[in-house]
Every structure is written in structure tokens, then in C-alpha cells.
Design a protein around this motif. Structure first.
Motif, mmCIF file in Angstrom:
data_model
loop_
_atom_site.group_PDB
_atom_site.id
_atom_site.type_symbol
_atom_site.label_atom_id
_atom_site.label_comp_id
_atom_site.label_asym_id
_atom_site.label_seq_id
_atom_site.Cartn_x
_atom_site.Cartn_y
_atom_site.Cartn_z
ATOM 1 N N THR A 193 -31.543 8.506 -39.739
ATOM 2 C CA THR A 193 -31.493 9.612 -40.687
ATOM 3 C C THR A 193 -32.300 10.776 -40.124
ATOM 4 O O THR A 193 -33.324 10.583 -39.480
ATOM 5 C CB THR A 193 -32.081 9.183 -42.039
ATOM 6 N N SER A 194 -31.828 11.998 -40.369
ATOM 7 C CA SER A 194 -32.545 13.161 -39.859
ATOM 8 C C SER A 194 -33.930 13.256 -40.492
ATOM 9 O O SER A 194 -34.132 12.899 -41.657
ATOM 10 C CB SER A 194 -31.766 14.448 -40.148
ATOM 11 N N VAL A 195 -34.890 13.736 -39.711
ATOM 12 C CA VAL A 195 -36.274 13.863 -40.190
ATOM 13 C C VAL A 195 -36.332 14.802 -41.386
ATOM 14 O O VAL A 195 -37.051 14.543 -42.367
ATOM 15 C CB VAL A 195 -37.185 14.373 -39.055
ATOM 16 N N ALA A 196 -35.568 15.900 -41.337
ATOM 17 C CA ALA A 196 -35.578 16.864 -42.441
ATOM 18 C C ALA A 196 -35.132 16.220 -43.745
ATOM 19 O O ALA A 196 -35.667 16.523 -44.821
ATOM 20 C CB ALA A 196 -34.665 18.045 -42.101
ATOM 21 N N THR A 197 -34.173 15.329 -43.674
ATOM 22 C CA THR A 197 -33.684 14.644 -44.872
ATOM 23 C C THR A 197 -34.722 13.674 -45.406
ATOM 24 O O THR A 197 -34.959 13.609 -46.620
ATOM 25 C CB THR A 197 -32.380 13.892 -44.555
ATOM 26 N N VAL A 198 -35.346 12.912 -44.513
ATOM 27 C CA VAL A 198 -36.374 11.942 -44.934
ATOM 28 C C VAL A 198 -37.529 12.663 -45.628
ATOM 29 O O VAL A 198 -38.017 12.221 -46.676
ATOM 30 C CB VAL A 198 -36.887 11.131 -43.729
ATOM 31 N N VAL A 199 -37.960 13.776 -45.054
ATOM 32 C CA VAL A 199 -39.079 14.531 -45.630
ATOM 33 C C VAL A 199 -38.726 15.047 -47.025
ATOM 34 O O VAL A 199 -39.597 15.160 -47.901
ATOM 35 C CB VAL A 199 -39.466 15.703 -44.700
ATOM 36 N N LEU A 250 -34.767 3.900 -42.414
ATOM 37 C CA LEU A 250 -34.145 5.199 -42.163
ATOM 38 C C LEU A 250 -34.413 5.713 -40.749
ATOM 39 O O LEU A 250 -33.707 6.600 -40.275
ATOM 40 C CB LEU A 250 -34.637 6.221 -43.190
ATOM 41 N N LYS A 251 -35.415 5.166 -40.090
ATOM 42 C CA LYS A 251 -35.655 5.540 -38.700
ATOM 43 C C LYS A 251 -34.574 4.992 -37.781
ATOM 44 O O LYS A 251 -34.396 5.481 -36.655
ATOM 45 C CB LYS A 251 -37.025 5.022 -38.235
ATOM 46 N N LYS A 252 -33.853 3.990 -38.266
ATOM 47 C CA LYS A 252 -32.797 3.360 -37.455
ATOM 48 C C LYS A 252 -31.389 3.590 -38.012
ATOM 49 O O LYS A 252 -30.419 3.519 -37.277
ATOM 50 C CB LYS A 252 -33.040 1.852 -37.357
ATOM 51 N N ARG A 253 -31.295 3.858 -39.319
ATOM 52 C CA ARG A 253 -29.987 3.956 -39.956
ATOM 53 C C ARG A 253 -29.949 5.154 -40.902
ATOM 54 O O ARG A 253 -30.982 5.562 -41.421
ATOM 55 C CB ARG A 253 -29.682 2.676 -40.749
ATOM 56 N N ASN A 254 -28.757 5.662 -41.146
ATOM 57 C CA ASN A 254 -28.608 6.771 -42.101
ATOM 58 C C ASN A 254 -27.793 6.344 -43.317
ATOM 59 O O ASN A 254 -27.049 7.135 -43.902
ATOM 60 C CB ASN A 254 -27.960 7.984 -41.430
ATOM 61 N N THR A 255 -27.940 5.074 -43.687
ATOM 62 C CA THR A 255 -27.212 4.553 -44.843
ATOM 63 C C THR A 255 -28.172 3.949 -45.856
ATOM 64 O O THR A 255 -29.249 3.469 -45.507
ATOM 65 C CB THR A 255 -26.206 3.462 -44.427
ATOM 66 N N CYS A 256 -27.755 3.975 -47.125
ATOM 67 C CA CYS A 256 -28.534 3.314 -48.169
ATOM 68 C C CYS A 256 -28.452 1.806 -47.951
ATOM 69 O O CYS A 256 -27.361 1.260 -47.750
ATOM 70 C CB CYS A 256 -27.969 3.682 -49.544
ATOM 71 N N ARG A 262 -24.147 7.452 -47.055
ATOM 72 C CA ARG A 262 -24.589 8.045 -45.795
ATOM 73 C C ARG A 262 -25.468 9.275 -46.019
ATOM 74 O O ARG A 262 -25.122 10.157 -46.807
ATOM 75 C CB ARG A 262 -23.388 8.442 -44.930
ATOM 76 N N LEU A 263 -26.568 9.325 -45.289
ATOM 77 C CA LEU A 263 -27.459 10.474 -45.296
ATOM 78 C C LEU A 263 -27.282 11.253 -43.995
ATOM 79 O O LEU A 263 -26.798 10.714 -43.004
ATOM 80 C CB LEU A 263 -28.911 10.042 -45.463
ATOM 81 N N PRO A 264 -27.693 12.539 -43.980
ATOM 82 C CA PRO A 264 -27.541 13.349 -42.765
ATOM 83 C C PRO A 264 -28.294 12.755 -41.577
ATOM 84 O O PRO A 264 -29.311 12.073 -41.739
ATOM 85 C CB PRO A 264 -28.147 14.700 -43.164
ATOM 86 N N THR A 265 -27.783 13.011 -40.393
ATOM 87 C CA THR A 265 -28.402 12.539 -39.160
ATOM 88 C C THR A 265 -28.400 13.658 -38.133
ATOM 89 O O THR A 265 -27.596 14.602 -38.226
ATOM 90 C CB THR A 265 -27.638 11.316 -38.606
ATOM 91 N N ASP A 266 -29.289 13.575 -37.159
ATOM 92 C CA ASP A 266 -29.314 14.549 -36.069
ATOM 93 C C ASP A 266 -28.362 14.154 -34.948
ATOM 94 O O ASP A 266 -28.202 14.905 -33.981
ATOM 95 C CB ASP A 266 -30.739 14.700 -35.513
ATOM 96 N N ASP A 267 -27.742 12.982 -35.061
ATOM 97 C CA ASP A 267 -26.740 12.556 -34.088
ATOM 98 C C ASP A 267 -25.435 13.287 -34.397
ATOM 99 O O ASP A 267 -24.915 13.203 -35.514
ATOM 100 C CB ASP A 267 -26.534 11.042 -34.182
ATOM 101 N N VAL A 268 -24.894 14.022 -33.427
ATOM 102 C CA VAL A 268 -23.733 14.881 -33.667
ATOM 103 C C VAL A 268 -22.530 14.086 -34.152
ATOM 104 O O VAL A 268 -21.924 14.412 -35.179
ATOM 105 C CB VAL A 268 -23.360 15.660 -32.388
#
Length: 289
Positions: A193-199, A250-256, A262-268
Motif C-alpha cells: 500500500t502507498s505510504v500516503a494512503t497508510v498515513v 499493508l507494507k506487503k499488500r494493498n488489500t483488506c 484494494r488500496l492505492p499503491t506506488d506500484d504502477v
């Protein structure tokens, strides 16, 4: 198979767009038309400037095939965000996956133009000088797309024309960058998950029980009860988790962990897959109406 995949993507996008209100549809076409107008002007400036063209071509030639695919993916993502804006709950907390520097925009526009030129002309450009290559591309653009408003050859004669042309070229993008599986969510990759989303995730206190459903008061990661009044993390899908449990997740996955939202990710490519997931869900909703 490629044509069938493109048709499936186009059908899915049209289904999702059918859920928009007339005002939303009109706004989308205006945004897309404005974006593509800027792309066309930038492409023309690129072709009219020998120095800028030379720099962009040199940068493009320095990229590996993987990085060229990544470049086109970022370019695609920047417009895909416009398309999914009405359904994305993370519009204010997305990551940096769709950010493009001006040099990358120039390189993407040039790469798309070269691909289009090769599609219409068998004449190879590899052995030509930079100036000769620029001249051929400029003649091609001025001769073929004099009245086009976008770098993609889109027409803005009508509101529907903008959107339908965008759908056609978006489906082609998927073929260019090899995203057929991404469009239907079959990659199977896990991305952070993107850092901005986690914050931006809210911290709330566990409410008092008003139901006998233990799943609402249990952290499905550690399987322990969340005590009333304790500060926990709330995901956009409304599910609650201990902060100490969900952060490593969330450091490894962008899913609940519970419903796979699905949450936003920095992976294109992961972000493209997330946004296409929104379109797929909206398209299914339109079929059920």
C-alpha cells in the motif's frame, strides 16, 4: 485473442461509463479533451524543436524494453485516473505511481507516435538520422492529424466522440504494455500500500457491541478480540484492525485482510489493476440494473 481482449476491455469500460450521470459524463469528456489537447500541443512542440526532439529520442533509446513498458503504463495511468475519478474513494490519498516528469511525458508521446507511425508506414526509422526521423514524423503528424486535438489522434467533435475514442485507445494501451491480465485482475501479484494512503488511514475507538457478529470485533489478522474503546485502524471498507497487525500487512499488500478491498499503491501496474477493478465492479453493476 488480442482483438477479443481489446473488445472485452472496451465493453467493460462502456458498461462502467453507463453508470455516470449526464453531468459526470460531460465533465469527464471535457477533462479528457483538455488533457489530450495539452498532449497534442506538447507533441507538436517536441517535433518542432530539434534540440528537444533529439534529447527525447536519446532518452527513449536509452531505456530497456521493460522501462519503455513502464513509461507507457505511467502515461496510461495518468489518464485512467480521470476515468475512475467518480468511483475512487482515494482521490486525495493516492501514491506517486501516476506522477510523470515532463521528460517522461515527452518520451511517452514520442514512443506512442513512433508506434503509430510504424503501424501505418512500413518505412523503418532505425537507420535514419535524428533530423530525418523528426522530419518524417512531423510530416506524418501534420498530414494525418492536422485537426486532431490529442497526441493519440482523438476527435473532440462530440462529447461521446472524445470518450469513445479514449476507450478505443485505452484498450490498445493494454495490449502495448501487456496488461490484459491486469484489466481483469488476474496478475496474482502482491504489492505494498502507498505510504500516503497508510498515513491517511483514520484511527477510531472500537464501538460498543450492538450485534452478536464476533467478526466485527475480531482482528482477522491476529484472531484476537478488539476491546471496546481501544484505538484501532479503520480501512475505507469499514473493517477494523489492530494497528500493530495491519501496518506490517499493508507494507506487503494493498488489500483488506478481510474483504480484499484494494488500496492505492506506488506500484504502477498494481495501481492500474486497482483502478481497472473499479471499472470492472461498476460495469457489473450496470449489467445488474
Amino acid at each position: 485473442m488480442e482483438f477479443q481482449s481489446r473488445r472485452s476491455s472496451s465493453t467493460m469500460m462502456m458498461g462502467a461509463l453507463s453508470t455516470l450521470s449526464p453531468h459526470q459524463f460531460s465533465t469527464l469528456s471535457q477533462v479528457l479533451g483538455s488533457t489530450f489537447h495539452l498532449h497534442r500541443r506538447r507533441r507538436l512542440a517536441l517535433l518542432l524543436s530539434p534540440a528537444l526532439f533529439s534529447l527525447s529520442l536519446r532518452h527513449l533509446r536509452s531505456l530497456s524494453l521493460h522501462h519503455k513498458s513502464l513509461l507507457i503504463a505511467r502515461f496510461h495511468l495518468s489518464t485512467l485516473k480521470h476515468l475512475t475519478l467518480n468511483w475512487d474513494v482515494h482521490v486525495h490519498s493516492g501514491g506517486s505511481a501516476g506522477l510523470l516528469r515532463l521528460r517522461d511525458v515527452d518520451s511517452a508521446l514520442l514512443l506512442l507516435l513512433l508506434s503509430e507511425f510504424r503501424h501505418h508506414h512500413p518505412l523503418p526509422l532505425q537507420g535514419l538520422s535524428t533530423s530525418k526521423c523528426r522530419g518524417l514524423l512531423l510530416d506524418y503528424v501534420l498530414g494525418r492529424h492536422m485537426f486532431a486535438v490529442s497526441a493519440l489522434g482523438l476527435s473532440t467533435s462530440t462529447t461521446c466522440g472524445v470518450v469513445s475514442s479514449y476507450i478505443h485507445h485505452t484498450a490498445r494501451f493494454l495490449d502495448v504494455i501487456g496488461c490484459s491480465d491486469i484489466a481483469i485482475g488476474k496478475t496474482g501479484r502482491e504489492v505494498a500500500t502507498s505510504v500516503a494512503t497508510v498515513v491517511s488511514l483514520p484511527s477510531i475507538k472500537v464501538p460498543a457491541r450492538h450485534t452478536d457478529d464476533d467478526n466485527l470485533f475480531e482482528c482477522v489478522i491476529c484472531k484476537e478480540e478488539m476491546r471496546e474503546g481501544r484505538e484501532v485502524c479503520k480501512l475505507p471498507c469499514e473493517h477494523l484492525f489492530h494497528w500493530g497487525c495491519v501496518l506490517p500487512w499493508l507494507k506487503k499488500r494493498n488489500t483488506c485482510p478481510y474483504c480484499r478491498f484494494r488500496l492505492p499503491t506506488d506500484d504502477v501496474f498494481g495501481e492500474i489493476e486497482r483502478l481497472w477493478g473499479l471499472l470492472v465492479n461498476k460495469s457489473r453493476m450496470s449489467n445488474c440494473q
